[in-house]
Design a protein around this motif. Structure first.
Motif, PDB file in Angstrom:
ATOM      1  N   ARG B  58       0.835  -1.210   0.000  1.00 42.91           N
ATOM      2  CA  ARG B  58       0.000   0.000   0.000  1.00 42.91           C
ATOM      3  C   ARG B  58       0.869   1.259   0.000  1.00 42.91           C
ATOM      4  O   ARG B  58       1.147   1.811  -1.049  1.00 42.91           O
ATOM      5  CB  ARG B  58      -0.954   0.002   1.210  1.00 42.91           C
ATOM      6  N   GLY B  59       1.295   1.734   1.143  1.00 41.78           N
ATOM      7  CA  GLY B  59       2.134   2.931   1.217  1.00 41.78           C
ATOM      8  C   GLY B  59       1.333   4.223   1.177  1.00 41.78           C
ATOM      9  O   GLY B  59       0.094   4.217   1.161  1.00 41.78           O
ATOM     10  N   PHE B  60       2.068   5.326   1.144  1.00 38.67           N
ATOM     11  CA  PHE B  60       1.501   6.687   1.178  1.00 38.67           C
ATOM     12  C   PHE B  60       1.269   7.173  -0.246  1.00 38.67           C
ATOM     13  O   PHE B  60       2.171   7.085  -1.087  1.00 38.67           O
ATOM     14  CB  PHE B  60       2.495   7.598   1.906  1.00 38.67           C
ATOM     15  N   ASN B  61       0.083   7.688  -0.533  1.00 37.57           N
ATOM     16  CA  ASN B  61      -0.221   8.222  -1.874  1.00 37.57           C
ATOM     17  C   ASN B  61       0.422   9.602  -2.041  1.00 37.57           C
ATOM     18  O   ASN B  61       0.019  10.571  -1.385  1.00 37.57           O
ATOM     19  CB  ASN B  61      -1.731   8.357  -2.071  1.00 37.57           C
ATOM     20  N   ILE B  62       1.424   9.669  -2.943  1.00 38.32           N
ATOM     21  CA  ILE B  62       2.135  10.940  -3.184  1.00 38.32           C
ATOM     22  C   ILE B  62       1.406  11.755  -4.247  1.00 38.32           C
ATOM     23  O   ILE B  62       1.124  12.932  -4.076  1.00 38.32           O
ATOM     24  CB  ILE B  62       3.582  10.670  -3.658  1.00 38.32           C
ATOM     25  N   HIS B  63       1.144  11.097  -5.383  1.00 37.77           N
ATOM     26  CA  HIS B  63       0.481  11.762  -6.512  1.00 37.77           C
ATOM     27  C   HIS B  63      -0.072  10.698  -7.448  1.00 37.77           C
ATOM     28  O   HIS B  63       0.698   9.848  -7.917  1.00 37.77           O
ATOM     29  CB  HIS B  63       1.487  12.650  -7.268  1.00 37.77           C
ATOM     30  N   PHE B  64      -1.367  10.711  -7.684  1.00 34.45           N
ATOM     31  CA  PHE B  64      -2.027   9.813  -8.639  1.00 34.45           C
ATOM     32  C   PHE B  64      -1.594   8.366  -8.369  1.00 34.45           C
ATOM     33  O   PHE B  64      -1.980   7.817  -7.350  1.00 34.45           O
ATOM     34  CB  PHE B  64      -1.717  10.279 -10.069  1.00 34.45           C
ATOM     35  N   THR B  65      -0.751   7.771  -9.248  1.00 33.39           N
ATOM     36  CA  THR B  65      -0.359   6.363  -9.012  1.00 33.39           C
ATOM     37  C   THR B  65       0.926   6.236  -8.187  1.00 33.39           C
ATOM     38  O   THR B  65       1.328   5.120  -7.871  1.00 33.39           O
ATOM     39  CB  THR B  65      -0.126   5.654 -10.368  1.00 33.39           C
ATOM     40  N   ARG B  67       3.319   6.087  -5.077  1.00 33.88           N
ATOM     41  CA  ARG B  67       3.197   5.795  -3.644  1.00 33.88           C
ATOM     42  C   ARG B  67       4.570   5.462  -3.073  1.00 33.88           C
ATOM     43  O   ARG B  67       5.465   5.072  -3.822  1.00 33.88           O
ATOM     44  CB  ARG B  67       2.260   4.600  -3.419  1.00 33.88           C
ATOM     45  N   ARG B  68       4.712   5.600  -1.772  1.00 31.29           N
ATOM     46  CA  ARG B  68       5.946   5.151  -1.127  1.00 31.29           C
ATOM     47  C   ARG B  68       5.654   4.673   0.290  1.00 31.29           C
ATOM     48  O   ARG B  68       4.688   5.126   0.931  1.00 31.29           O
ATOM     49  CB  ARG B  68       7.007   6.241  -1.129  1.00 31.29           C
TER      50      ARG B  68
END
Lengths: 300, 87
Positions: B58-65, B67-68
């Motif tokens: 999952r991770g953190f949504n940074i922008h659109f697709t 994630r980190r």
């Protein structure tokens, strides 16, 4: 716009009240969703009884509406569910007729609701800004990544209905696909407003927002993470440019979020930022193209 | 740009506004109380959120697709003040 933070509020939980303001005819009922204490600008869900009629007329302020159910006739135009109408101040609309009843979301943008019978525009009306569009059948969905950076996750789609070139305020239809999720916390520099036409979404601060769910959220308030099990269809607005500030600290306050936004401005536009914070108090934003954008417009 | 045509607001409209504004203040207080009452459940939601941020799937949504994954040391510490979501 000085409105209270109303989030979440589900209009299904309160009854309709009769609209009794001058000019509006019998058979109009409303639920107040939010109201500006300074100007009287407000957002309501409105029910029109079958047979409701209003003569040709205008409002002293811009208003927007989206039809949630039923059909409304404006003169020869037949508007069904999903029609979005933006009527600038002073623009007269033809006679209105609601043959079988209708529900709408109705927003008076800069002053209290008003209706003045008239079969012509006010001399200050800006008729070119009148919008009447079938947002369901006449427009297609776009990913927000085409319009906003950083963007929300894939599966949250937009139809832009109004874009104010001066403030970058938006009105839009949006949807979330089933099993949509987005794991971040967001805030904006603008106030944000939304109403769920159908479906339930979840936000980590406020829980579920079902059909009929509404919020008016002032700037810099945390919202998200987000998810929706079965998807949603909703109408949303901002009062100025929408920028997504994403982060993962759920305990920050609006003031801390504002400071972070200002720090970002200082990094990305350092010279403009330094000019704007001048301590001598003599820096006044001035737009040579639109000198009256804030004060002394032709309207007020 | 202001989008309102100057006009006189009748007394009956002023009275209506006063009433609606009073009701809105009450509603705001009611919502704030309901959201305060939700705090224990919300604390659990925050914990689950942090777990998802650290989950490689999952991770953190940074922008659109984009994630980190967020590392342990990047997670915030809960401040001593009361958690507030309505302002």
């Amino acid at each position: 716009m000085a409105r209270k933070h109303i989030e979440p509020f589900v209009d299904r939980e309160v009854p309709f009240k009769k609209m009794t303001l001058p000019g509006f005819k019998k058979g109009m009922h409303y639920k107040m969703l939010s109201i500006d204490e300074d100007t009287g600008a407000c957002t309501m869900t409105v029910k029109y009884d079958a047979g409701y009629k209003l003569p040709p007329g205008m409002s002293y302020t811009e208003y927007e509406l989206i039809i949630l159910s039923g059909t409304i006739k404006y003169g020869d135009d037949i508007c069904t569910a999903g029609y979005y109408v933006r009527v600038p101040a002073g623009v007269h609309m033809p006679a209105m007729h609601v043959p079988r009843g209708a529900m709408v979301m109705l927003m008076y943008n800069f002053a209290e609701p008003s209706f003045v019978e008239s079969d012509e525009d006010h001399e200050l009306a800006m008729r070119s800004q009148l919008t009447l569009v079938d947002s369901y059948e006449g427009m297609q969905w776009m990913p927000s990544s085409g319009a906003i950076y950083p963007a929300v996750a894939p599966g949250c789609l937009l139809k832009i209905l109004k874009y104010d070139p001066l403030t970058e305020a938006l009105s839009f239809l949006y949807c979330m696909t089933p099993k949509f999720w987005q794991d971040n916390i967001s805030y904006h520099d603008c106030a944000e407003e939304a109403y769920h036409i159908w479906g339930t979404s979840w936000m980590m601060q406020f829980g579920d927002l079902p059909t009929g769910g509404y919020f008016w959220r002032p700037p810099w308030i945390n919202h998200g993470a987000f998810r929706s099990d079965y998807g949603i269809l909703a109408f949303g607005r901002t009062d100025s440019k929408l920028h997504n500030y994403f982060h993962w600290n759920p305990w920050t306050s609006p003031l801390e979020n504002r400071d972070r936004a200002a720090a970002q401005l200082a990094r990305t536009k350092p010279d403009l930022f330094n000019w704007a914070i001048s301590k001598d108090g003599h820096n006044h934003p001035h737009d040579f193209e639109v000198p009256d954008w804030k004060e002394g417009s032709e309207y007020v | 740009m202001a989008q309102t045509i100057k006009h006189k607001v009748p007394a009956v409209v002023k009275a209506w506004l006063k009433k609606e504004i009073a009701l809105q203040r009450k509603l705001h207080k009611k919502i704030a109380k309901e959201m305060d009452d939700l705090a224990p459940k919300r604390a659990k939601w925050y914990e689950d959120f942090f777990k998802r941020l650290q989950n490689p799937a999952r991770g953190f949504n940074i922008h659109f697709t984009d994630r980190r994954v967020i590392a342990d040391e990047e997670l915030p510490k809960k401040p001593r003040r009361k958690d507030k979501v309505i302002w």
